[in-house]
Structure formats: structure tokens, C-alpha cells
Write a protein that holds these residues in place. Structure first.
Motif, PDB file in Angstrom:
ATOM      1  N   TYR A  43     -36.210  30.251 -23.922  1.00 54.08           N
ATOM      2  CA  TYR A  43     -36.326  31.558 -23.229  1.00 54.08           C
ATOM      3  C   TYR A  43     -37.881  32.046 -23.665  1.00 54.08           C
ATOM      4  O   TYR A  43     -38.834  32.296 -22.928  1.00 54.08           O
ATOM      5  CB  TYR A  43     -35.536  32.693 -23.556  1.00 54.08           C
ATOM      6  N   GLN A 303     -28.170  39.811 -20.104  1.00 51.44           N
ATOM      7  CA  GLN A 303     -28.932  38.595 -19.257  1.00 51.44           C
ATOM      8  C   GLN A 303     -28.260  37.336 -19.383  1.00 51.44           C
ATOM      9  O   GLN A 303     -28.716  36.275 -18.676  1.00 51.44           O
ATOM     10  CB  GLN A 303     -30.471  38.360 -19.801  1.00 51.44           C
ATOM     11  N   ASP A 338     -37.113  41.745 -17.465  1.00 51.25           N
ATOM     12  CA  ASP A 338     -37.559  40.068 -16.744  1.00 51.25           C
ATOM     13  C   ASP A 338     -36.235  39.539 -16.332  1.00 51.25           C
ATOM     14  O   ASP A 338     -36.104  38.363 -16.491  1.00 51.25           O
ATOM     15  CB  ASP A 338     -38.311  39.450 -17.695  1.00 51.25           C
ATOM     16  N   LEU A 340     -34.795  38.752 -13.644  1.00 54.49           N
ATOM     17  CA  LEU A 340     -34.941  37.845 -12.708  1.00 54.49           C
ATOM     18  C   LEU A 340     -35.542  36.663 -13.193  1.00 54.49           C
ATOM     19  O   LEU A 340     -35.019  35.401 -12.811  1.00 54.49           O
ATOM     20  CB  LEU A 340     -35.814  38.198 -11.469  1.00 54.49           C
ATOM     21  N   PHE A 341     -36.326  36.529 -13.904  1.00 53.65           N
ATOM     22  CA  PHE A 341     -36.861  35.171 -14.642  1.00 53.65           C
ATOM     23  C   PHE A 341     -35.946  34.631 -15.424  1.00 53.65           C
ATOM     24  O   PHE A 341     -35.771  33.366 -15.309  1.00 53.65           O
ATOM     25  CB  PHE A 341     -38.241  35.776 -15.495  1.00 53.65           C
ATOM     26  N   ALA A 343     -32.700  34.664 -15.059  1.00 52.78           N
ATOM     27  CA  ALA A 343     -31.588  34.275 -14.177  1.00 52.78           C
ATOM     28  C   ALA A 343     -32.179  32.919 -13.453  1.00 52.78           C
ATOM     29  O   ALA A 343     -31.179  32.040 -13.482  1.00 52.78           O
ATOM     30  CB  ALA A 343     -31.398  35.033 -13.223  1.00 52.78           C
ATOM     31  N   GLU A 344     -33.190  32.857 -13.064  1.00 55.58           N
ATOM     32  CA  GLU A 344     -33.967  31.617 -12.508  1.00 55.58           C
ATOM     33  C   GLU A 344     -33.838  30.249 -13.410  1.00 55.58           C
ATOM     34  O   GLU A 344     -33.890  29.338 -13.136  1.00 55.58           O
ATOM     35  CB  GLU A 344     -35.340  31.800 -11.995  1.00 55.58           C
ATOM     36  N   ASN A 345     -33.980  30.618 -14.630  1.00 50.01           N
ATOM     37  CA  ASN A 345     -34.404  29.646 -15.849  1.00 50.01           C
ATOM     38  C   ASN A 345     -32.791  29.237 -16.612  1.00 50.01           C
ATOM     39  O   ASN A 345     -32.910  28.425 -17.623  1.00 50.01           O
ATOM     40  CB  ASN A 345     -35.487  29.983 -16.815  1.00 50.01           C
ATOM     41  N   ASP A 347     -30.017  28.454 -16.648  1.00 50.62           N
ATOM     42  CA  ASP A 347     -29.184  27.133 -16.729  1.00 50.62           C
ATOM     43  C   ASP A 347     -29.914  26.059 -17.379  1.00 50.62           C
ATOM     44  O   ASP A 347     -29.449  25.307 -18.172  1.00 50.62           O
ATOM     45  CB  ASP A 347     -28.738  26.614 -15.325  1.00 50.62           C
ATOM     46  N   ASN A 348     -31.306  26.176 -17.185  1.00 47.72           N
ATOM     47  CA  ASN A 348     -32.036  24.880 -17.603  1.00 47.72           C
ATOM     48  C   ASN A 348     -32.188  25.199 -19.244  1.00 47.72           C
ATOM     49  O   ASN A 348     -32.157  24.252 -20.108  1.00 47.72           O
ATOM     50  CB  ASN A 348     -33.517  25.209 -17.038  1.00 47.72           C
TER      51      ASN A 348
END
Length: 351
Positions: A43, A303, A338, A340-341, A343-345, A347-348
Motif C-alpha cells: 500500500y 480500509q 484515500d 477509494l484508492f 478499495a481499488e487495490n 485485493d492485489n
């Protein structure tokens, strides 16, 4: 490992960096949650941080008592190596070092062997030691690895350190920076004055650890009278527990400050007040910072980066009303997070 910084690393540090002080992800049985520890580091890397500080106050000093100091440094090395190999980019690596001289030298050796670039030296174990003894302690560590001074606020275990100490500390050849974190303007000026009056004022980088005054620290040019002249110093970056959360936004803020002009300063200072208000909730200032680590954990749990709020010290807990304060911050300053940032990443990062 060579115990001096290369020119490239000196330049990296002196250009100014966003350096989060990383938490430690633990299970309910106080074992290391390796999956989430790695996710945290990914992160910070993905957010654009310029370095990482591992094994420091935000990591919980007590990791040493349960044998986790070296394991989290090893995980840090692995993730930083992988990031560098993939992206061709060097992030500055800092390891926390504490304790009396025997322990601190041992930890410095571990950090050096793992190719950390510098050690952040805590002097919290020396409550009433003279400046001369402190300087000798620091010199021994500096023989092993470049060192960064750490002015930790007394309310969470630090001690007062005067301008005379910081002047002599800065004269140690392998001192590369100082993290200023007394949460006190008088003490902050003591550090800057000590560095300005040293023989190495141009060689020692200043980083803010004043989570209560981040933006103003980064905007201020200090002009210190020395002999017949003026030494100008700026706090050029931050090594902050506060930047362990909402890191993507911290990187954006830092970039905005670095490229600001005098007309931008008023708006930046207004934003700085919002960040200080946020820090009061995260760090539990109303209760003497008792919930500071737990507050950081709480945001990371919201988060999805951490699973639960476990700390080694049973007294490191959210204070009554602290969660409500963090709720308030989320509600009134949505532009600062942050989420949204993440949440978008997420899983990766958790792969």
C-alpha cells in the motif's frame, strides 16, 4: 554492507521524501500477520511513498520482546527488493534502533546486514544520561550504519534534548538526518538551531515527525543567526506515524507543498489545520496520546488493510470516545482520506 550512504542515496534523502512509519500487523494471538504486513508495505509503495521506516515507534517498540524485530525487517527487505526489481526505483529504507548501547548496536548490525540504508535511533532508554554519554552511544551506532536522530515527544516515552545535544549530534560524521517529533515548537527550534550551529549544517537533512504540525513544518524556512551570518534550513520531508494512514493523500499533499508558491500558502495552512484535527483523533491527543497506535490501526481496519486492533502492550487501546472522534473526522473531511484508492487495490496487495 558499506556503512556510508552513496551519493545517490544522499541525494534521495535530501530531496525530501514521504516516509510512513509502518505499523505491525498482528493476529489475536500476537503472532505476525505476514499477509497483511506485506499488504501494508505494498500500500505504501503503491501510494508513492519515497521510503519506509520499519521497527519504529508506530511499529510498537514491544515487537522486540516477542521476537518480531528481525522478522518484520526481513519482510520489509523482501518487499522493498521486489518493488525495486519490478519498478527500477529505490525507496529509502530505515530501521528503528533502540535500547542501551549493547542492544542498539546489535539492532544496527541486523539492519545493516539486511541492507537498510539508515537507522532511526531512539534515546528513550536513556532517561537522565548526560549529553556526552548520549553522543558516545550514537557514535558507536554510526560506526555500523548511517543514523537518523529521533526527537520523540516525552508524553510517549521520549526525553528532552537541548540544542547543545543536537549540535554535537550533527557533528557526528555518519549522521544523515534528524526526525523532529517533540510536538513542541520550542523543542523543534532547538533542533534546527543545533544543526545550524554545527559544522555539518548543509549535510544533515531535517524531517518532521511533528504529526500535530505537518504542513507548517514543511512550509517554513528557518533563518538561524550563526556567528556573523544566517544559516537557512528547511524541514524537507516527513517521517510520520500519521502518514501510515491515508498515505496516497499525504503524497499528493507533499507534492503540492513542494511545488507551491507564496500565494498558495494560506490555503495550504488551512488544509494543515484539518490534518492536525485529524491527527488529534487518530493519535488521541485529548487523552495524552494513549490511543495513538490503536487509532492508526482503527483507520487501517476501516480500509481493510488490517483485520483487527491487536497490540502487544495491553494498555495500547482506543480511548473512550476516540472511535467517535475518528467518525467525526471521516464525516467532515472526506477529501483527506484515500479509501477509494485502497478499495481499488486491496485485493492485489493481499494476494
Amino acid at each position: 554492507m558499506e556503512n556510508k550512504l552513496t551519493q545517490e542515496l544522499h541525494q534521495l534523502l535530501n530531496n525530501g521524501l514521504v516516509i510512513p512509519a509502518t505499523p505491525t500487523a498482528l493476529t489475536k494471538t500476537l503472532d505476525l500477520d505476514e499477509k497483511r504486513q506485506r499488504a501494508l508495505l505494498r500500500y505504501y509503495q503503491s501510494s508513492g511513498a519515497g521510503g519506509l521506516a520499519i521497527g519504529v515507534h508506530t511499529s510498537q517498540f514491544e515487537i522486540r520482546e516477542i521476537g518480531l524485530y528481525q522478522p518484520i525487517l526481513e519482510i520489509g527487505k523482501e518487499e522493498l527488493d521486489a518493488y525495486g526489481a519490478k519498478n527500477g526505483k529505490t525507496l529509502f529504507r530505515i530501521a528503528g534502533v533502540l535500547g542501551k548501547t549493547e542492544q542498539a548496536v546489535k539492532e544496527a548490525g541486523i539492519a545493516s546486514d539486511l541492507h537498510y540504508h539508515a537507522a532511526l535511533v531512539s534515546l528513550a532508554s536513556f532517561r537522565d544520561t548526560s549529553n556526552e554519554e548520549l553522543i558516545e552511544h550514537c557514535k558507536k551506532i554510526a560506526e555500523i550504519i548511517p543514523i537518523i536522530g529521533f526527537y520523540l515527544q516525552p508524553s510517549v516515552g521520549g526525553r528532552l534534548l537541548d540544542a547543545d545535544f543536537w549540535r554535537e549530534f550533527s557533528n557526528i560524521q555518519n549522521v544523515v538526518a534528524i526526525k523532529i517529533a517533540p510536538f513542541n515548537r520550542y523543542c523543534t527550534i532547538d533542533v534546527v538551531r543545533g544543526v545550524a550551529e554545527s559544522n555539518r549544517s548543509d549535510e544533515v537533512a531535517l524531517y518532521t515527525g511533528n504529526d500535530d504540525n505537518i504542513v507548517a513544518d514543511l512550509l517554513t524556512e528557518f533563518k538561524i543567526p550563526v556567528n556573523d551570518g544566517i544559516v537557512k534550513k528547511r524541514i524537507i520531508g516527513g517521517l510520520l506515524g500519521h502518514w501510515a494512514v491515508w498515505t496516497k493523500k499525504a503524497v499528493e499533499l507533499f507534492d503540492e507543498i513542494k511545488h507551491s508558491n507564496p500565494l498558495d500558502v494560506s490555503e495550504l495552512l488551512t488544509k494543515g489545520v484539518k490534518i492536525t484535527d485529524s491527527n488529534a483523533a487518530f493519535f488521541d491527543s485529548r487523552n495524552g496520546f494513549k490511543g495513538s497506535i490503536a487509532g492508526i490501526h482503527d483507520v487501517l481496519i476501516r480500509q481493510g488493510l488490517l483485520e483487527s486492533n491487536h497490540t502487544i502492550n495491553p494498555n495500547e487501546r482506543l480511548s473512550p470516545g476516540q472511535k467517535k472522534e475518528i467518525d467525526r473526522i471521516y464525516e467532515i473531511y472526506p477529501e483527506l482520506n484515500d479509501d477509494l484508492f485502497v478499495a481499488e487495490n486491496l485485493d492485489n496487495w493481499l494476494r
